[in-house]
Write a protein that holds these residues in place. Structure first.
Motif, mmCIF file in Angstrom:
data_model
loop_
_atom_site.group_PDB
_atom_site.id
_atom_site.type_symbol
_atom_site.label_atom_id
_atom_site.label_comp_id
_atom_site.label_asym_id
_atom_site.label_seq_id
_atom_site.Cartn_x
_atom_site.Cartn_y
_atom_site.Cartn_z
ATOM 1 N N GLU A 221 -32.018 -25.880 -4.946
ATOM 2 C CA GLU A 221 -32.733 -26.751 -5.639
ATOM 3 C C GLU A 221 -32.474 -26.437 -7.238
ATOM 4 O O GLU A 221 -32.601 -27.155 -7.910
ATOM 5 C CB GLU A 221 -34.126 -26.114 -5.533
ATOM 6 C CG GLU A 221 -34.760 -26.637 -4.096
ATOM 7 C CD GLU A 221 -35.144 -28.022 -3.806
ATOM 8 O OE1 GLU A 221 -34.770 -28.804 -4.808
ATOM 9 O OE2 GLU A 221 -35.421 -28.456 -2.698
ATOM 10 N N ASP A 224 -29.522 -28.530 -8.447
ATOM 11 C CA ASP A 224 -30.036 -29.743 -8.531
ATOM 12 C C ASP A 224 -30.762 -30.135 -9.842
ATOM 13 O O ASP A 224 -30.760 -31.079 -10.447
ATOM 14 C CB ASP A 224 -31.120 -30.107 -7.091
ATOM 15 C CG ASP A 224 -31.586 -31.743 -7.394
ATOM 16 O OD1 ASP A 224 -30.547 -32.350 -7.020
ATOM 17 O OD2 ASP A 224 -32.775 -31.880 -7.129
ATOM 18 N N VAL A 225 -31.524 -29.230 -10.276
ATOM 19 C CA VAL A 225 -32.338 -29.177 -11.584
ATOM 20 C C VAL A 225 -31.384 -29.192 -12.665
ATOM 21 O O VAL A 225 -31.151 -29.930 -13.515
ATOM 22 C CB VAL A 225 -33.542 -28.207 -11.647
ATOM 23 C CG1 VAL A 225 -33.958 -27.989 -13.030
ATOM 24 C CG2 VAL A 225 -34.699 -28.529 -10.425
ATOM 25 N N ARG A 268 -29.029 -34.901 1.922
ATOM 26 C CA ARG A 268 -30.109 -34.637 1.214
ATOM 27 C C ARG A 268 -29.720 -34.445 -0.421
ATOM 28 O O ARG A 268 -30.724 -34.622 -1.125
ATOM 29 C CB ARG A 268 -30.666 -33.426 1.469
ATOM 30 C CG ARG A 268 -31.768 -33.603 2.877
ATOM 31 C CD ARG A 268 -32.742 -32.771 3.291
ATOM 32 N NE ARG A 268 -33.327 -32.723 4.440
ATOM 33 C CZ ARG A 268 -33.766 -31.822 4.823
ATOM 34 N NH1 ARG A 268 -33.964 -30.663 4.481
ATOM 35 N NH2 ARG A 268 -34.534 -32.306 5.995
ATOM 36 N N ARG B 144 -37.997 -34.802 0.143
ATOM 37 C CA ARG B 144 -36.710 -35.716 0.088
ATOM 38 C C ARG B 144 -36.702 -36.534 1.406
ATOM 39 O O ARG B 144 -36.233 -37.671 1.352
ATOM 40 C CB ARG B 144 -35.523 -34.732 -0.254
ATOM 41 C CG ARG B 144 -35.258 -34.495 -1.741
ATOM 42 C CD ARG B 144 -34.027 -33.643 -1.742
ATOM 43 N NE ARG B 144 -33.694 -33.266 -2.968
ATOM 44 C CZ ARG B 144 -34.231 -32.015 -3.550
ATOM 45 N NH1 ARG B 144 -35.197 -31.285 -2.797
ATOM 46 N NH2 ARG B 144 -34.219 -31.862 -4.730
ATOM 47 N N ASP B 151 -36.713 -39.960 -6.883
ATOM 48 C CA ASP B 151 -35.986 -38.438 -7.451
ATOM 49 C C ASP B 151 -37.061 -37.561 -7.084
ATOM 50 O O ASP B 151 -38.218 -37.714 -7.347
ATOM 51 C CB ASP B 151 -35.663 -38.825 -8.989
ATOM 52 C CG ASP B 151 -34.525 -39.802 -8.652
ATOM 53 O OD1 ASP B 151 -33.630 -39.877 -8.077
ATOM 54 O OD2 ASP B 151 -34.273 -40.290 -9.910
ATOM 55 N N PHE B 152 -36.474 -36.389 -6.879
ATOM 56 C CA PHE B 152 -37.243 -35.271 -6.735
ATOM 57 C C PHE B 152 -36.798 -33.948 -7.505
ATOM 58 O O PHE B 152 -35.489 -33.898 -7.438
ATOM 59 C CB PHE B 152 -37.621 -34.830 -5.353
ATOM 60 C CG PHE B 152 -38.413 -33.583 -4.993
ATOM 61 C CD1 PHE B 152 -39.454 -33.298 -5.299
ATOM 62 C CD2 PHE B 152 -37.956 -32.285 -5.322
ATOM 63 C CE1 PHE B 152 -40.529 -32.429 -5.390
ATOM 64 C CE2 PHE B 152 -38.521 -30.988 -4.927
ATOM 65 C CZ PHE B 152 -39.710 -31.263 -5.219
ATOM 66 N N LEU B 153 -37.534 -33.301 -8.252
ATOM 67 C CA LEU B 153 -37.048 -32.145 -9.005
ATOM 68 C C LEU B 153 -37.925 -31.014 -8.664
ATOM 69 O O LEU B 153 -39.195 -31.242 -8.828
ATOM 70 C CB LEU B 153 -36.993 -32.467 -10.594
ATOM 71 C CG LEU B 153 -35.789 -33.484 -11.043
ATOM 72 C CD1 LEU B 153 -36.129 -33.759 -12.674
ATOM 73 C CD2 LEU B 153 -34.694 -32.738 -10.911
ATOM 74 N N ARG B 154 -37.363 -29.783 -8.048
ATOM 75 C CA ARG B 154 -38.190 -28.542 -7.773
ATOM 76 C C ARG B 154 -38.471 -27.752 -8.978
ATOM 77 O O ARG B 154 -37.806 -26.638 -9.000
ATOM 78 C CB ARG B 154 -37.614 -28.026 -6.766
ATOM 79 C CG ARG B 154 -38.598 -26.995 -6.122
ATOM 80 C CD ARG B 154 -37.937 -25.828 -5.566
ATOM 81 N NE ARG B 154 -37.284 -25.008 -6.528
ATOM 82 C CZ ARG B 154 -36.732 -23.890 -6.421
ATOM 83 N NH1 ARG B 154 -36.699 -23.223 -5.291
ATOM 84 N NH2 ARG B 154 -36.197 -23.208 -7.407
#
Lengths: 503, 503
Positions: A221, A224-225, A268, B144, B151-154
């Motif tokens: 994660e 990803d950021v 994913r 997700r 889009d996803f941001l943790r």
């Protein structure tokens, strides 16, 4: 109600030596047949006698002893009153401790199991729990459910008084024993390399598997950021998985992680999946050195194909928050960034084992730095014969520190206790433990496993659309329902035998 | 190939008005029948027209809007190029955020979901995870997987620039938006009572449930050891569970724990089970004050029957490592030992919500200490109409802070966005959100639940051998396969409707 009428049973037609339509019997064939029948009769009778004698004198290294023991119990009515039972204290809740306790007869012994871990867990699937292939909860079995007839205390044992036959545990627990079994296992060892304890992740207990999984997901994660923020350097740094130790655990972990990358991450997290990097560091010149050399070479090629970077002859010198410092055998020095460092380089003595070694002393035979030296009947050297035993990874018996050995040692010792020959436990000439090596196996990713069933024989089990990569796991998970035997042939066929006692 | 021969279809016999064997039709009955048929025809036709008009002009508070929207998409071919799409940033991953995002059309909006929690979780089953009734993994759904087209941001969002329409998140992430939805929820509040943050356990997130479970199991093992060491004082102290907060979470937790004691503990830890004690502390004079008074009274009696000690009118003044210090409304002061203190007394604003409130300022209408004040269309007061919205527990809209409200608000807003009437979002006269309260329910242990389907109406659902205590959970877990409807009657029947959107 009226009884129902039944049609009368028709009489069989009388036997006719030569019915019409059948060829007449030839006298030679008839004689042969009669001889065969007689032989068979005597064979069964003889076999019965031999079998009976065998069962009555079952060896304590024999796995069919439950039959013999049930017979003995019935014959002699073995049972003792609560006050007369010998007290057995078992330290540990792993393979050795549990296989021992399961063999014991609760009507003869009062058993107390002491361990800081209140559950047994199925070690071969631990590596799978790091990537979510298996849920940690699925490989756990509470001791209280497993051996409900024993007392259990969730404490660590700290000290022992061998004279007074008493152990001292946390929580001010003191337990007297007549027989003590030390089966506390081993713990991960850092070999004193600075930084490993602080920054490395071990993979020995269920919590370790859970922690590694959590941290890997966190790394992904964060990467990803970092990707979204355009920091490619950080993405690459975070997705560096460094595994130290080229034994079965290290190799399996690399296999599972590369499966995870190819099967989950690419779906994913498609943007960052390609930046994932796995590095396997090993101080020796090969992988899986306990297997035959050809196995190590095969595994090395296989992992390299899955883009695992293998560094052999590489010693870890130091670990800091960001980097691993390596020194190659050639003298070359290098640094490596890591996101997570998994340390599976080896194991060492637990504090209790060490304390006990020191207590008995080198002068009484405890001279090994790896654990408690035992004799061929697993009695701890330097203690009164028949009082203190040690099995599994905390014992030094000349056998490898595997689950398979611990399991067989526990069963052997359990039989020694319950065979009713109390003198055998103390007798210096009691029947020795015989180890029956049933093979070794390691999952190496992409549906392949390295299996060694016999020294010098390595069977490679390839991927197929039917068996897929789950077959290997199915051996463990559902050995009784294995349905792929006909297909995958000899290797699996044999595997079934040791599916439950594999290291 | 040759065409297969078909037998000629036999002609139907000509209709005969009065077949032999049938009674002749009576003219009055025939007329009536004919009239009925005509009415039915026109009824269907009329209904069709009315229904068509209804679908074409579907209200944005209507749950059947998917039909209407599918129709519109087909008619007008709604779709935008990547560059033309409006940017929607959604802060949060709970009930509100997800129900909103699911309604949005990814061909019209470019959606980015931002949340420190990468999964949605099914809040009504959180309490069950504390005792192992439900596995935490089973109530989680990764964002997700849930909305793969977004889009996803943790990351957590820290700040917002309302002029530049930009949010600032951890990890140096900056996101521009055209529309911003704040659905960050609330966080447990200690109300500034000293010691709660250090020693109390919250129960709001999945990790909390896991932590409470782990700690309870640890307490039990420690109590078991203390029992073996003969320290009864310590056993009793350890097995004291203190729950602060008599709302649904507190009541459900007491119910689950008493189930756990009666169903699990008495079997696995028979010696210490009787020393378990649950105390529920509430500052108000009753439990479940958001329900009708009769419900609170019923729940109180029910929990008391399960040996839960209920202390009403009791304020927690301080918590230290060993004790909770209480002050009764009467002025009386008392101390209580605890093994674990579960704090479910209430919630407060998250830092981001607070920062945003401060940024907009009291002078622009943000005067509430509970969250962001919104208008009847859920637009944050003091911001440019149609740019910033807030829903769920972080918004103050006059509705209770429940999952049910958040869920409906999210759906409403999603419809407002996707109905294609872009002007409606900014229009001060846009159709307002209408809340459709579908009832409240709380599991209270021993197979009973308190359900309130209508104000002043409380239905008690008793235990039975068929439904057992699982029926309530089945509503959540397998609402579509509910099979107990005929048996448990009206209450469950109605329950099915709100089984998926219950607080």
């Amino acid at each position: 109600p009226h009884p129902r009428g039944r049609p009368a049973r028709p009489l069989r037609p009388a036997a006719s030596p030569s019915s019409p339509g059948r060829p007449p019997r030839r006298p030679v064939a008839a004689m042969f047949r009669r001889a065969l029948k007689r032989t068979a009769k005597f064979g069964v009778l003889g076999g019965g006698i031999v079998g009976g004698v065998k069962v009555a004198h079952m060896s304590i290294n024999d796995d069919l002893d439950d039959i013999s023991y049930a017979f003995k119990r019935r014959m002699y009515g073995l049972s003792k009153k609560a006050g007369e039972k010998k007290k057995v204290v078992v330290l540990g809740s792993g393979w050795g401790a549990l296989s021992f306790v399961r063999k014991l007869d609760p009507s003869l012994y009062q058993v107390t199991v002491v361990s800081p871990r209140p559950f047994f867990f199925y070690t071969p699937l631990l590596v799978g729990s790091t990537t979510g292939v298996v849920s940690p909860g699925a490989i756990i079995e509470p001791i209280r459910d497993n051996v409900p007839e024993c007392d259990f205390l969730r404490v660590a044992c700290r000290d022992v008084d061998l004279e007074k036959r008493r152990v001292f545990c946390d929580g001010e627990i003191e337990l007297d024993y007549d027989h003590l079994l030390v089966a506390v296992g081993a713990q991960p060892s850092t070999f004193g390399i600075p930084g490993v304890q602080e920054y490395g992740r071990f993979l020995k207990e269920v919590e370790h598997g859970r922690a590694i999984r959590k941290e890997m997901l966190d790394l992904i994660e964060r990467a990803d950021v970092a990707y979204a923020a355009g920091k490619m350097d950080q993405v690459k740094k975070l997705l560096n998985i460094v595994v130290v130790g080229g034994g079965p655990t290290g190799v399996e972990f690399c296999g599972e992680v590369s499966d995870f990358i190819h099967q989950d991450l690419t779906i994913r997290y498609p943007k960052i999946a390609e930046h994932f990097k796995v590095t396997l560091v090993e101080a020796l010149p090969g992988l899986l050195t306990m297997f035959h050399k050809s196995v190590g070479q095969y595994v090395q090629d296989h992992l390299a194909n899955q883009r695992v970077d293998i560094k052999l002859n590489a010693m870890v010198k130091q670990v800091d928050k960001e980097q691993v410092h390596l020194k190659m055998k050639s003298g070359e020095v290098s640094n490596m960034d890591y996101g997570i460092l998994v340390w599976v380089a080896g194991v060492g003595m637990r504090p209790f084992t060490k304390a006990m070694c020191d207590k008995i002393g080198k002068e009484n035979g405890q001279t090994d730095r790896r654990g408690l030296l035992v004799d061929e009947c697993l009695r701890v050297k330097g203690t009164k014969a028949g009082e203190v035993f040690a099995i599994g990874d905390c014992a030094v018996s000349g056998k490898p520190p595997t689950a398979q050995v611990a399991y067989q040692q526990g069963k052997y010792l359990g039989r020694l206790f319950r065979m009713g020959k109390q003198h055998e436990i103390t007798d210096p000439g009691a029947e020795a433990f015989k180890y029956n090596h049933q093979g070794s196996m390691a999952y190496i990713g992409q549906g392949e496993a390295a299996a060694e069933l016999d020294p010098n024989a390595m069977i490679k089990l390839g991927r197929s659309s039917i068996t897929d990569h789950m077959w290997w796991r199915s051996l463990y998970g559902e050995a009784d329902q294995l349905r792929v035997m006909g297909f995958a042939g000899f290797a699996i066929w044999r595997s079934v035998y040791f599916s439950k006692l594999f290291s």
